[in-house]
Each structure stands twice: as structure tokens, then as C-alpha cells.
Design a protein around this motif. Structure first.
Motif, mmCIF file in Angstrom:
data_model
loop_
_atom_site.group_PDB
_atom_site.id
_atom_site.type_symbol
_atom_site.label_atom_id
_atom_site.label_comp_id
_atom_site.label_asym_id
_atom_site.label_seq_id
_atom_site.Cartn_x
_atom_site.Cartn_y
_atom_site.Cartn_z
ATOM 1 N N ALA A 220 1.034 -1.218 0.087
ATOM 2 C CA ALA A 220 -0.061 -0.052 -0.071
ATOM 3 C C ALA A 220 0.978 1.155 -0.071
ATOM 4 C CB ALA A 220 -0.964 -0.113 1.341
ATOM 5 N N GLU A 221 0.834 2.030 -1.002
ATOM 6 C CA GLU A 221 1.504 3.330 -1.057
ATOM 7 C C GLU A 221 0.930 4.572 -0.458
ATOM 8 O OE1 GLU A 221 3.178 4.304 -4.682
ATOM 9 O OE2 GLU A 221 3.808 2.140 -5.256
ATOM 10 N N LEU A 222 1.382 4.826 0.562
ATOM 11 C CA LEU A 222 0.740 6.111 1.233
ATOM 12 C C LEU A 222 1.570 7.404 1.051
ATOM 13 C CD1 LEU A 222 0.152 4.253 4.677
ATOM 14 C CD2 LEU A 222 -1.437 4.497 2.755
ATOM 15 N N VAL A 223 0.749 8.274 0.498
ATOM 16 C CA VAL A 223 1.441 9.523 0.174
ATOM 17 C C VAL A 223 1.529 10.571 1.380
ATOM 18 C CG1 VAL A 223 1.427 11.680 -1.505
ATOM 19 C CG2 VAL A 223 0.869 9.330 -2.403
ATOM 20 N N ARG A 224 0.093 10.524 1.988
ATOM 21 C CA ARG A 224 -0.073 11.581 2.995
ATOM 22 C C ARG A 224 -0.048 10.945 4.320
ATOM 23 N NH1 ARG A 224 -5.242 14.718 1.411
ATOM 24 N NH2 ARG A 224 -5.730 12.385 0.788
ATOM 25 N N GLU A 225 0.036 11.767 5.259
ATOM 26 C CA GLU A 225 0.043 11.046 6.780
ATOM 27 C C GLU A 225 -1.486 10.680 7.062
ATOM 28 O OE1 GLU A 225 0.981 12.224 11.349
ATOM 29 O OE2 GLU A 225 1.834 13.293 9.746
ATOM 30 N N GLU A 226 -2.335 11.489 6.580
ATOM 31 C CA GLU A 226 -3.853 11.204 7.005
ATOM 32 C C GLU A 226 -4.416 10.006 6.255
ATOM 33 O OE1 GLU A 226 -3.089 14.086 5.154
ATOM 34 O OE2 GLU A 226 -2.596 15.045 7.153
ATOM 35 N N ASP A 227 -3.722 9.454 5.238
ATOM 36 C CA ASP A 227 -4.101 8.297 4.592
ATOM 37 C C ASP A 227 -3.803 6.957 5.521
ATOM 38 O OD1 ASP A 227 -4.552 9.560 2.351
ATOM 39 O OD2 ASP A 227 -2.840 9.085 1.053
ATOM 40 N N TRP A 228 -2.711 7.230 6.071
ATOM 41 C CA TRP A 228 -2.435 6.185 7.278
ATOM 42 C C TRP A 228 -3.275 6.027 8.188
ATOM 43 C CZ3 TRP A 228 0.055 1.868 7.805
ATOM 44 C CH2 TRP A 228 0.436 1.412 9.193
ATOM 45 N N GLU A 229 -3.851 7.110 8.763
ATOM 46 C CA GLU A 229 -4.977 7.197 9.784
ATOM 47 C C GLU A 229 -6.276 6.693 9.102
ATOM 48 O OE1 GLU A 229 -5.637 11.187 11.429
ATOM 49 O OE2 GLU A 229 -3.401 11.166 12.035
ATOM 50 N N VAL A 230 -6.462 6.930 7.809
ATOM 51 C CA VAL A 230 -7.749 6.410 7.422
ATOM 52 C C VAL A 230 -7.665 4.817 7.198
ATOM 53 C CG1 VAL A 230 -9.017 6.236 4.947
ATOM 54 C CG2 VAL A 230 -8.251 8.520 5.786
ATOM 55 N N LEU A 231 -6.665 4.500 6.694
ATOM 56 C CA LEU A 231 -6.337 2.999 6.741
ATOM 57 C C LEU A 231 -6.402 2.220 8.148
ATOM 58 C CD1 LEU A 231 -5.453 1.111 4.326
ATOM 59 C CD2 LEU A 231 -3.304 1.083 5.379
ATOM 60 N N LEU A 232 -5.905 2.918 9.049
ATOM 61 C CA LEU A 232 -6.142 2.226 10.690
ATOM 62 C C LEU A 232 -7.797 2.171 11.088
ATOM 63 C CD1 LEU A 232 -2.966 3.563 12.431
ATOM 64 C CD2 LEU A 232 -3.498 1.200 11.676
ATOM 65 N N LYS A 233 -8.248 3.396 10.660
ATOM 66 C CA LYS A 233 -9.610 3.737 10.998
ATOM 67 C C LYS A 233 -10.636 2.687 9.923
ATOM 68 C CE LYS A 233 -12.836 7.488 11.684
ATOM 69 N NZ LYS A 233 -13.088 7.116 13.139
ATOM 70 N N MET A 234 -10.152 2.348 9.081
ATOM 71 C CA MET A 234 -11.247 1.285 8.228
ATOM 72 C C MET A 234 -10.997 -0.057 9.021
ATOM 73 S SD MET A 234 -10.291 2.293 4.304
ATOM 74 C CE MET A 234 -10.607 0.502 3.507
ATOM 75 N N GLU A 235 -9.713 -0.333 9.455
ATOM 76 C CA GLU A 235 -9.592 -1.686 10.154
ATOM 77 C C GLU A 235 -10.342 -1.606 11.454
ATOM 78 O OE1 GLU A 235 -5.797 -3.178 11.091
ATOM 79 O OE2 GLU A 235 -4.837 -2.921 9.205
ATOM 80 N N GLU A 236 -10.320 -0.472 12.092
ATOM 81 C CA GLU A 236 -11.147 -0.399 13.411
ATOM 82 C C GLU A 236 -12.601 -0.557 13.134
ATOM 83 O OE1 GLU A 236 -10.084 3.058 15.737
ATOM 84 O OE2 GLU A 236 -8.011 2.486 15.824
ATOM 85 N N GLU A 237 -13.184 0.195 12.066
ATOM 86 C CA GLU A 237 -14.540 -0.044 11.732
ATOM 87 C C GLU A 237 -14.975 -1.126 11.316
ATOM 88 O OE1 GLU A 237 -15.082 2.785 8.709
ATOM 89 O OE2 GLU A 237 -15.039 4.574 10.360
ATOM 90 N N TYR A 238 -13.929 -1.994 10.607
ATOM 91 C CA TYR A 238 -14.522 -3.500 10.412
ATOM 92 C C TYR A 238 -14.475 -4.353 11.565
ATOM 93 C CZ TYR A 238 -13.846 -8.084 8.581
ATOM 94 O OH TYR A 238 -14.100 -9.325 8.190
ATOM 95 N N ILE A 239 -13.712 -4.030 12.343
ATOM 96 C CA ILE A 239 -13.817 -4.947 13.647
ATOM 97 C C ILE A 239 -15.022 -4.676 14.533
ATOM 98 C CG2 ILE A 239 -12.695 -5.468 16.163
ATOM 99 C CD1 ILE A 239 -11.076 -6.628 13.632
ATOM 100 N N GLU A 240 -15.198 -3.187 14.589
ATOM 101 C CA GLU A 240 -16.203 -2.878 15.451
ATOM 102 C C GLU A 240 -17.424 -3.121 14.750
ATOM 103 O OE1 GLU A 240 -18.313 1.493 17.055
ATOM 104 O OE2 GLU A 240 -16.635 1.429 15.504
ATOM 105 N N ASN A 241 -17.551 -3.384 13.480
ATOM 106 C CA ASN A 241 -18.919 -3.808 12.934
ATOM 107 C C ASN A 241 -19.328 -5.209 13.245
ATOM 108 O OD1 ASN A 241 -21.059 -3.504 10.897
ATOM 109 N ND2 ASN A 241 -19.909 -4.321 9.227
ATOM 110 N N LEU A 242 -18.260 -6.024 12.998
ATOM 111 C CA LEU A 242 -18.398 -7.483 13.293
ATOM 112 C C LEU A 242 -18.840 -7.545 14.769
ATOM 113 C CD1 LEU A 242 -15.009 -9.321 12.321
ATOM 114 C CD2 LEU A 242 -17.277 -9.449 11.436
#
Length: 578
Positions: free
Chosen positions: A278-300
Motif C-alpha cells: 500500500a503506497e501512502l502519500v500523506r500522513e492522513e491516509d495512514w490514519e484512514v487505513l487504521l480507521k477502516m480496520e477499526e470500523e471493520y472490527i467494530e462492525n463485526l
């Protein structure tokens, strides 16, 4: 018509015709003669030692020959089907082949012999049906006596009547100090019989039309925990697993009437099957990626929590984040449970194992368990899901002084459960002590006069072969075999006195009903079927091609190839002086 030409390797050996029949019969007789002395309560024991004095894998040498392999498979089949009668089936099959040898020598076709044997088998089963006695499975004392009688030949005969000290599960067992060190085994035996009956009764399932199915391999788990006393062993109305909750300080370890959800999927973020970049250009993209993981787990977790469970059990992993959400909702969780344990929990609590949390329904939640509790026994934590309403799976908790002793008790328990299962599946008894075989033999001898054609003689020989069991019992007791057998044949002459047989301990002729020496109908019927069918199978073999690879001595290489002289070599030779 020309005979077929077969081209075989040098290492292959081919035998055919009568030679094969004789070889098979001799091999079967050899196995039966070795095993023969281990039949009955006065049986001998066998010990095999290798050169170093260790005990090797017993069957390794025997499996070298097809005949031996077939005979050993008999015992394995018998053990898997009914769990008893493994010695009898080898002895009977060996005798069936022994009496067939005379007919092979007289050029009887094997098919004729097999046809007569199958007819004898049908008539033998009919005799079993006639002399069988039905029992009431709900009468605990009768079943208790029967299980003791069936497993008594294995490990309790030398302890006499001490078993009677605990005729009912509620009566106190004899004190080990009063019995002496060797006789503590008696207490184990009594506890084992009680445990076996309780466990098989719990997992029995009605199939309708008076039939019951008891699967002791799938739904009865034996858990051995060293320490404590034999009397502490018990059957749990539920399941016990060697696991603790995921977060011991935060999750509850005791829940009354828990709502249980069983999962077959991980509660963590999916790992990529292939290497993912995964190529991340901005620092915010990293946070978005982590947030997606967290939301997936929370949804489960939210999909699970909307059914308000108290306990979540999964066969796969459970991430720290999922653990946080479950703790926050006051839900206990257990992860990485074995598939077999999960199936037992489902049977006990009424839950359904779900593959994906989004497929969960209210009917999948298990509400049948009365108590979930985590206890520490010794150094390990065990989770108990017990007090279930109408459980169809259970756990037998065995306590004892050492692991070796617990292993021995477990083997005895398996035998006892097999006997109890046979009684529950088909509650019929036949007389033990060789009485059944003598009755079958006498009846078949009478019927042989009505058999037409040349099948009459093999049929009569099969009738005589059944006498091998009582004869072997008499031999192992050390009594006069000829006198005992003559007396028994006289009593059974007209198919009468069906319950007269040999007392395996004393060798005396006795009434099996009074002596309470019984066999389960299923075991006896399976013994007859397996023995005769195996004998027929071996008789039908008329051609053997065997390939034996010759082993080289250790360190020996391949033989050097012969050197071929050339003209060049001849020029280089030295001429020896005269």
C-alpha cells in the motif's frame, strides 16, 4: 486355449490354487492359536520385546502377510463396531478356516463352502433372536450388573466380589485403606461402570421406531486431570474445555444461564492472502487505513452484540480491539477452541455454529446451559459449560493420582461405554460362558440333516466350529476339556438348556442366568458375522502376487560392475617374467 503368459520381476513371487488356500488357512490358524489363550477371565497375557528390551509396535511383523493383515483387520472392525468380542472373532474365524481345510483337500469349490457358511450364519442369527432376553434399559441395577459382567473379564476378575460394595452409584465406595494398595483398582472399576452408564444415557438420541443412536466418539469427551481421588470423577451435564477467558481481569468468569454464541470465523482484521503493498502519500491516509480496520472490527462486534450474548466462543483468533468492544459490553469470550469441542458445546447448549457474524439469527443463540464458570484445577484453567437442559453431549472428568493410572482408567472406561452403548441401542442379552455358541452349534447340527446336496458337510463343519469358544474357555480354566465339553454337549443336545455354559473363573458347568454371566446381543451377532464373512473372504482368494524387496546389509554398497577389457588395456599390460 493357450494359458496366459505373465512376465514378473525377479523380486515378485506368485502363488495360486490350493497352495494359496492352505497358506491362508495355516496363517489364520497361527494367529488364532496365539490369541486363543487370551480369551475369558482366566486368560494369559502376551508380551513382545525387541532386541533392546523395549516393546515394539506389536502388529508390525504380523502385517507382512495378507493373511495376518486380514485377521488383524477383523479385530479392528469388531472393536470399532461394538467395542468388545475382539478375541472371540479371531478364534472363531481361525476355527472356521481350520474346518474348511478338509473340504479344500477333497477338492470342494470354495464357493460351495462359502454358500454353506453363509447359510449357517443366517441360521445362527435366527437362534440368537430366539434365545435373546430383552431387558429394561431404565432399570439401572440390571444395566449396572450387565456392564460389570461384560467388562469383568478384562480387568476385575481377580478382585472377587468387592465390586458389590458399590452396587448403586449412591452407595459409598469401599475405603482404599481397607482394600490394600493393589485393590484400589476395584473402586476405579465401580466408578468407571457408573460413569459409563451415565455418559451413554446422556448422549443417546431417539431415532424413532424404538431405535436409539449413541455416538460415544463424537459427543463424549474424557478429560483426565491428575490429582484428587477416584471418587471425585464425575459426568458433567455439559462440556469442559482447557481454556480461560481472553481477558481474565475484565471478563466475567461465572455467568448463570448464559446466552452463548458459537463462531467459526476470526474476530480480527483479515490478513491478505498474498503480499500486499500500500503506497501512502500523506500522513492522513495512514490514519484512514487504521480507521477502516477499526470500523471493520467494530462492525463485526456490533453484529454479535445486538443479540445480547453473555459468552462468545470462536474457533479462530480474536483481536485486542474486538476484546475491548466485548469487554465494554460485559461479554466474556474464549478463542481458538477445537472444532470437536465447539461441536460438543453446540450439542450441549442448543447453539448453532455460525460461519459469518452477519448471518447470525436469534435461533442460533444457545440458551440451554445453566452455568458458565472458569475454575482453576492444579496449574491450569478450565472452562465449564454445565447444568444444561437435555444435553446431547457430555464430558467425563477423571481424577486420579497419576497420568499412567488415568490412562488405564480411560481405556477401561472406553470398554464400559461400548458395552453400555450396545445395551442402549439394542436392549437384548444372550448367555455368556460359551452357552450361546453351544446352543447355536446343537441347533445347526440338527438342521444340517435337512440341508440338501454337498453343502450339507461344510454346514455341519461350521456347526462344529462354533464349539471353539467354549472349548477355549475350558482350556484357559485348566479343567478336563473332553469331559467338560461332553457334559455340555449332552445338556445342549436337543437345543435345550440354552443358559448352561462354563463359569470362566472356576471352569464349572453353571447356569449363566444364575451366575449373571451375560453378553450383549449386538456383540455376539457382530462376532458371528465378522468371523464368517472374513473366513469366506480368505477362502475366495486363489491367487497371490507378492513383491518382497530384499534389504541390503547396512553399509553394503552396490556390487561393482564387471570390467570389460579393451585393446588399449591389453597394450598397457605388464609381461610377467617366466
Amino acid at each position: 486355449m493357450h494359458a496366459p503368459v505373465l512376465v514378473l520381476k525377479d523380486s515378485l513371487k506368485r502363488e495360486s490354487g490350493t497352495k494359496v488356500h492352505h497358506a491362508n488357512i495355516q496363517a489364520s490358524k497361527a494367529v488364532a492359536d496365539i490369541i486363543r489363550t487370551t480369551l475369558g477371565p482366566r486368560s494369559m497375557l502376551k508380551m513382545l520385546l525387541d532386541a533392546a528390551g523395549g516393546i515394539p509396535f506389536v502388529l508390525l511383523l504380523l502385517m507382512m502377510e495378507i493373511q495376518f493383515y486380514s485377521m488383524i483387520e477383523l479385530s479392528r472392525t469388531q472393536d470399532e463396531e461394538v467395542g468388545d468380542g475382539t478375541t472371540s472373532v479371531i478364534v472363531l474365524a481361525g476355527e472356521m478356516l481350520h474346518v474348511a481345510e478338509a473340504f479344500i483337500e477333497k477338492n470342494y469349490h470354495p464357493t460351495v463352502i462359502c454358500r454353506a457358511y453363509n447359510k449357517a450364519l443366517e441360521d445362527a442369527i435366527a437362534v440368537l433372536d430366539k434365545i435373546a432376553m430383552s431387558i429394561d434399559v431404565k432399570d439401572r441395577s440390571t444395566v449396572l450388573g450387565l456392564v460389570k459382567s461384560c467388562i469383568g473379564t478384562k480387568f476385575t476378575s481377580q478382585f472377587g466380589d468387592l465390586i458389590a460394595d458399590k452396587g448403586d452409584s449412591r452407595a459409598p465406595p469401599p475405603s482404599p485403606s481397607r482394600l490394600g494398595s493393589g485393590r484400589v483398582v476395584v473402586v476405579v472399576v465401580v466408578v468407571v461402570v457408573d460413569l459409563a452408564i451415565d455418559a451413554t444415557t446422556i448422549v443417546g438420541v431417539d431415532l424413532g421406531q424404538g431405535l436409539r443412536e449413541v455416538d460415544i466418539k463424537k459427543y463424549i469427551k474424557v478429560e483426565k486431570v491428575p490429582g484428587g481421588q477416584f471418587e471425585d470423577s464425575k459426568v458433567l451435564k455439559g462440556v469442559m474445555i482447557n481454556k480461560d477467558v481472553v481477558a481474565p481481569g475484565k471478563m466475567k468468569r461465572k455467568i448463570v444461564n448464559p446466552r452463548i454464541i458459537l463462531l467459526d470465523c476470526p474476530l480480527e482484521y483479515k490478513k491478505g492472502e498474498n503480499q500486499t503493498n500500500a503506497e501512502l502519500v500523506r500522513e492522513e491516509d495512514w490514519e484512514v487505513l487504521l480507521k477502516m480496520e477499526e470500523e471493520y472490527i467494530e462492525n463485526l462486534c456490533m453484529q454479535i452484540l445486538k443479540f445480547k450474548p453473555d459468552l462468545v466462543i470462536t474457533e479462530k483468533g480474536l483481536s485486542d480491539l474486538a476484546c475491548h468492544y466485548l469487554c465494554k459490553a460485559g461479554v466474556s469470550a474464549i478463542r481458538r477452541v477445537r472444532k470437536t469441542d465447539n461441536n460438543r458445546i453446540a450439542k450441549a447448549s442448543g447453539a448453532v455454529i455460525v460461519n459469518r457474524p452477519d448471518e447470525l439469527q436469534e435461533s442460533d443463540v444457545g440458551t440451554g446451559a445453566g452455568l458458565f464458570e472458569v475454575k482453576k484445577i492444579g496449574d491450569e484453567f478450565f472452562a465449564f459449560i454445565v447444568d444444561c437442559k437435555d444435553p446431547k453431549a457430555c464430558t467425563v472428568l477423571l481424577r486420579g493420582a497419576s497420568k499412567d493410572l488415568l490412562n488405564e482408567v480411560e481405556r477401561n472406561l472406553q470398554d464400559a461405554m461400548s458395552v453400555a452403548r450396545n445395551i442402549i441401542k439394542n436392549p437384548k442379552l444372550v448367555p455368556g460362558g460359551g452357552a450361546t455358541e453351544l446352543t447355536v452349534s446343537a441347533t445347526l447340527k440338527q438342521k444340517s440333516s435337512s440341508v440338501e446336496g454337498i453343502e450339507k458337510w461344510p454346514y455341519e463343519a461350521a456347526a462344529i466350529a462354533f464349539e471353539a469358544i467354549p472349548r477355549t474357555l475350558a482350556q484357559n480354566c485348566g479343567v478336563n476339556v473332553i469331559r467338560t465339553m461332553t457334559a455340555l454337549q449332552g445338556k445342549h443336545a436337543n437345543g435345550e438348556n440354552a443358559w448352561t455354559g462354563i463359569d470362566g473363573n472356576t471352569g464349572a458347568i453353571a447356569d449363566m442366568k444364575e451366575s449373571k454371566i451375560w453378553d450383549a446381543y449386538n456383540v455376539k451377532a457382530q462376532t458371528f458375522k465378522t468371523a464368517i464373512e472374513a473366513a469366506c473372504m480368505l477362502l475366495r482368494i486363489d491367487d497371490i502376487v507378492s513383491g518382497i524387496k530384499k534389504k541390503q546389509a547396512p553399509g553394503a554398497g552396490q556390487a561393482p560392475k564387471p570390467k570389460v577389457e579393451t585393446e588399449a588395456d591389453a597394450d598397457g599390460e605388464q609381461i610377467l617374467p617366466d
